[in-house]
Write a protein that holds these residues in place. Structure first.
Motif, PDB file in Angstrom:
ATOM      1  N   VAL A  99     -25.119  20.122  38.187  1.00  0.00           N
ATOM      2  CA  VAL A  99     -26.496  20.113  38.698  1.00  0.00           C
ATOM      3  C   VAL A  99     -27.405  19.331  37.758  1.00  0.00           C
ATOM      4  CG1 VAL A  99     -28.514  21.549  39.196  1.00  0.00           C
ATOM      5  CG2 VAL A  99     -26.248  22.254  40.010  1.00  0.00           C
ATOM      6  N   GLU A 100     -27.268  19.552  36.450  1.00  0.00           N
ATOM      7  CA  GLU A 100     -28.118  18.850  35.490  1.00  0.00           C
ATOM      8  C   GLU A 100     -27.792  17.358  35.454  1.00  0.00           C
ATOM      9  OE1 GLU A 100     -30.014  19.445  31.022  1.00  0.00           O
ATOM     10  OE2 GLU A 100     -28.237  20.602  31.603  1.00  0.00           O
ATOM     11  N   ILE A 101     -26.521  17.016  35.604  1.00  0.00           N
ATOM     12  CA  ILE A 101     -26.158  15.594  35.654  1.00  0.00           C
ATOM     13  C   ILE A 101     -26.808  14.923  36.860  1.00  0.00           C
ATOM     14  CG2 ILE A 101     -24.231  14.001  36.064  1.00  0.00           C
ATOM     15  CD1 ILE A 101     -22.553  15.756  34.214  1.00  0.00           C
ATOM     16  N   ALA A 102     -26.845  15.626  37.989  1.00  0.00           N
ATOM     17  CA  ALA A 102     -27.531  15.082  39.171  1.00  0.00           C
ATOM     18  C   ALA A 102     -29.015  14.881  38.896  1.00  0.00           C
ATOM     19  CB  ALA A 102     -27.333  16.024  40.353  1.00  0.00           C
ATOM     20  N   GLN A 103     -29.645  15.842  38.234  1.00  0.00           N
ATOM     21  CA  GLN A 103     -31.066  15.722  37.910  1.00  0.00           C
ATOM     22  C   GLN A 103     -31.326  14.556  36.954  1.00  0.00           C
ATOM     23  OE1 GLN A 103     -31.395  19.809  36.569  1.00  0.00           O
ATOM     24  NE2 GLN A 103     -32.592  20.381  38.375  1.00  0.00           N
ATOM     25  N   ILE A 104     -30.401  14.329  36.041  1.00  0.00           N
ATOM     26  CA  ILE A 104     -30.523  13.182  35.130  1.00  0.00           C
ATOM     27  C   ILE A 104     -30.453  11.873  35.915  1.00  0.00           C
ATOM     28  CG2 ILE A 104     -29.261  11.902  33.337  1.00  0.00           C
ATOM     29  CD1 ILE A 104     -28.631  14.663  32.063  1.00  0.00           C
ATOM     30  N   GLY A 105     -29.545  11.807  36.889  1.00  0.00           N
ATOM     31  CA  GLY A 105     -29.445  10.608  37.725  1.00  0.00           C
ATOM     32  C   GLY A 105     -30.720  10.358  38.504  1.00  0.00           C
ATOM     33  N   GLN A 106     -31.295  11.420  39.065  1.00  0.00           N
ATOM     34  CA  GLN A 106     -32.550  11.266  39.794  1.00  0.00           C
ATOM     35  C   GLN A 106     -33.673  10.804  38.868  1.00  0.00           C
ATOM     36  OE1 GLN A 106     -34.715  14.761  40.831  1.00  0.00           O
ATOM     37  NE2 GLN A 106     -35.644  13.856  42.657  1.00  0.00           N
ATOM     38  N   TYR A 107     -33.728  11.372  37.662  1.00  0.00           N
ATOM     39  CA  TYR A 107     -34.742  10.969  36.680  1.00  0.00           C
ATOM     40  C   TYR A 107     -34.616   9.470  36.383  1.00  0.00           C
ATOM     41  CZ  TYR A 107     -36.655  10.225  31.978  1.00  0.00           C
ATOM     42  OH  TYR A 107     -37.313   9.720  30.885  1.00  0.00           O
ATOM     43  N   ALA A 108     -33.396   9.010  36.165  1.00  0.00           N
ATOM     44  CA  ALA A 108     -33.185   7.590  35.861  1.00  0.00           C
ATOM     45  C   ALA A 108     -33.653   6.717  37.020  1.00  0.00           C
ATOM     46  CB  ALA A 108     -31.711   7.332  35.558  1.00  0.00           C
ATOM     47  N   GLU A 109     -33.364   7.149  38.249  1.00  0.00           N
ATOM     48  CA  GLU A 109     -33.736   6.332  39.411  1.00  0.00           C
ATOM     49  C   GLU A 109     -35.248   6.351  39.632  1.00  0.00           C
ATOM     50  OE1 GLU A 109     -32.255   5.533  43.988  1.00  0.00           O
ATOM     51  OE2 GLU A 109     -30.988   6.585  42.559  1.00  0.00           O
ATOM     52  N   ASN A 110     -35.863   7.506  39.426  1.00  0.00           N
ATOM     53  CA  ASN A 110     -37.314   7.621  39.632  1.00  0.00           C
ATOM     54  C   ASN A 110     -38.104   6.879  38.568  1.00  0.00           C
ATOM     55  OD1 ASN A 110     -37.486  11.085  40.898  1.00  0.00           O
ATOM     56  ND2 ASN A 110     -36.687   9.231  41.791  1.00  0.00           N
ATOM     57  N   MET A 148     -30.846  14.750  46.778  1.00  0.00           N
ATOM     58  CA  MET A 148     -29.667  15.072  47.560  1.00  0.00           C
ATOM     59  C   MET A 148     -28.465  14.198  47.205  1.00  0.00           C
ATOM     60  SD  MET A 148     -29.038  14.943  51.674  1.00  0.00           S
ATOM     61  CE  MET A 148     -29.191  13.157  51.739  1.00  0.00           C
ATOM     62  N   ASP A 149     -28.677  12.881  47.089  1.00  0.00           N
ATOM     63  CA  ASP A 149     -27.558  11.967  46.868  1.00  0.00           C
ATOM     64  C   ASP A 149     -26.818  12.296  45.584  1.00  0.00           C
ATOM     65  OD1 ASP A 149     -28.544  10.814  49.122  1.00  0.00           O
ATOM     66  OD2 ASP A 149     -29.233   8.973  48.157  1.00  0.00           O
ATOM     67  N   GLN A 150     -27.562  12.418  44.494  1.00  0.00           N
ATOM     68  CA  GLN A 150     -26.953  12.687  43.192  1.00  0.00           C
ATOM     69  C   GLN A 150     -26.270  14.055  43.177  1.00  0.00           C
ATOM     70  OE1 GLN A 150     -30.070  11.706  43.691  1.00  0.00           O
ATOM     71  NE2 GLN A 150     -30.426   9.811  42.546  1.00  0.00           N
ATOM     72  N   MET A 151     -26.897  15.045  43.819  1.00  0.00           N
ATOM     73  CA  MET A 151     -26.339  16.393  43.800  1.00  0.00           C
ATOM     74  C   MET A 151     -24.999  16.454  44.520  1.00  0.00           C
ATOM     75  SD  MET A 151     -27.301  19.297  42.442  1.00  0.00           S
ATOM     76  CE  MET A 151     -29.082  19.402  42.434  1.00  0.00           C
ATOM     77  N   ALA A 152     -24.922  15.832  45.692  1.00  0.00           N
ATOM     78  CA  ALA A 152     -23.671  15.852  46.449  1.00  0.00           C
ATOM     79  C   ALA A 152     -22.561  15.142  45.693  1.00  0.00           C
ATOM     80  CB  ALA A 152     -23.878  15.216  47.814  1.00  0.00           C
ATOM     81  N   SER A 153     -22.885  13.993  45.077  1.00  0.00           N
ATOM     82  CA  SER A 153     -21.890  13.249  44.314  1.00  0.00           C
ATOM     83  C   SER A 153     -21.427  14.036  43.098  1.00  0.00           C
ATOM     84  CB  SER A 153     -22.462  11.897  43.875  1.00  0.00           C
ATOM     85  OG  SER A 153     -21.544  11.197  43.064  1.00  0.00           O
TER      86      SER A 153
END
Length: 391
Positions: free
Chosen positions: A150-161, A171-176
């Motif tokens: 879950v935290e890795i997904a949040q890190i991915g979203q942070y990088a993209e935002n 959603m995308d990062q979390m599912a992956s």
């Protein structure tokens, strides 16, 4: 692909890789355009992955060669957002590294050779797979695996935002990152509720198909932005920021005011999102009790609502080119009263999704590709694993 990236790493960097990491693409299963309103979604990881062979390099540089692209280098001594770098691979790498640094990770440089069979531009989110891949590499090599999926997904979203410059949902990062089929409630965006749904699609006798309609997303930014803009206008009638904060009964009680202030299309789109959140709950319940026929029925309801109320099937004013609408009509004709189909992801262009019975698969695929073009119907399965270290 695993052996190919290891061999290519050796050819590129002149030494053997130490580890192999990977992350899957994803498909949205339920919750069309609900995530940006802090709603509910179901998403699944798919059996297409981005894979990287990796080894530390003893430098202060991350160096990644993605197959078919030039080498991308990022200095660990400059981990701040740069608007001139928005939209680039380097910005994603920099953003993920910065997020780990801020968590106390002692970063070191590494080399990586990456390859992917996640279809670019297919709505399967190759970008999220890449973000989750980089997150797993840094987490595994330098942070002792302290970050959960879950935290890795949040890190991915942070990088993209923040670094990539795209205000995407989670959603995308979390599912992956999580893998399999997941239910996500974004009511608290800082701590979304995530539940893994262990459902075996293959055992139910169905295949997941993603069909490329042949329409291009280019020049559709305004269409996507209009959905969020209109939901902001609806929410503002009630003094709220997103639709999740609006009481549904009050919405219908003041529907005349909503129409007058935000317009009829905005009102219809809000109606879709209110009901779509309920449909996600019904899908979760159906999968939980193994009632796949009920699940398919709700998927079809979602598809109809996206077309009639959300209106993300045909771009505004389009007449001659209505590729998504045509593909949906063709899929519905072929499936008859079996299976299900719906617009996939953002809509207006790109792909549709279909759940096809095993005994109909060959004929369905053949006819879709006869009409739309060879290679347009991709038969996928749900991946039980998310982002990980393969070896």
């Amino acid at each position: 692909m695993l052996e190919r990236v290891k061999s290519s790493f050796y050819k590129t960097f002149g030494r053997r890789a130490e580890h192999v990491f990977s992350a899957p693409g994803r498909t949205e299963i339920g919750g069309n355009h609900t995530d940006h309103e802090r709603g509910k979604v179901i998403a699944g990881a798919v059996n297409l992955r981005t894979v990287a062979a990796v080894a530390e390099n003893g430098e202060r540089t991350i160096r990644i060669l993605s197959e078919g692209y030039p080498v991308c280098e990022v200095s660990l001594d400059r981990l701040t957002p740069d608007e001139s770098e928005f939209g680039t691979t380097a910005s994603i790498i920099r953003g993920v590294a910065a997020a780990f640094r801020d968590r106390g990770c002692e970063l070191r440089g590494f080399d990586a050779y990456a390859a992917s069979n996640v279809l670019s531009g297919s709505g399967l989110s190759s970008s999220a797979a890449f973000e989750v891949l980089i997150g797993n590499i840094i987490n595994g090599l330098f942070f002792g695996g302290k970050c959960d999926p879950v935290e890795i997904a949040q890190i991915g979203q942070y990088a993209e935002n923040v670094f990539f410059g795209k205000p995407c949902g989670l959603m995308d990062q979390m599912a992956s990152s999580v893998g399999n089929i997941v239910y996500i409630d974004f009511n608290d965006p800082e701590a979304p509720a995530v539940k893994k749904l262990d459902f075996d699609l293959a055992a139910a006798g169905y295949k997941l198909c993603i069909i490329d309609t042949g329409a291009d997303h280019a020049a559709l930014t305004d269409e996507y932005a209009a959905i969020t803009d209109e939901m902001k206008a609806v929410s503002a009638v009630f003094g709220k920021g997103v639709l999740r904060e609006v009481d549904e009964a009050e919405f219908y009680g003041r529907i005349t005011e909503v129409r007058k202030t935000a317009g009829d299309r905005a009102a219809l789109r809000a109606m879709h999102i209110f009901e779509e959140n309920k449909r996600v709950e019904r899908e979760v319940e159906a999968l939980g009790r193994g009632d796949f026929n009920e699940f398919l029925s709700v998927v079809n309801e979602s598809g109809r609502s996206s077309w009639l109320y959300l209106q993300n099937v045909v771009p505004t004013g389009a007449t001659e080119h209505q590729e998504v609408a045509f593909a949906l009509a063709l899929a519905a004709r072929l499936l008859g009263n079996r299976g299900a189909s719906r617009v996939h992801g953002g809509g207006f262009a790109g792909t549709i999704q279909a759940f096809v019975p095993d005994d109909m698969l060959d004929g369905f695929k053949a006819e879709m590709e006869r009409v739309l073009g060879e290679g347009r119907c991709h038969v996928l399965s749900i991946s039980p694993t998310g982002g990980n270290m393969d070896e």
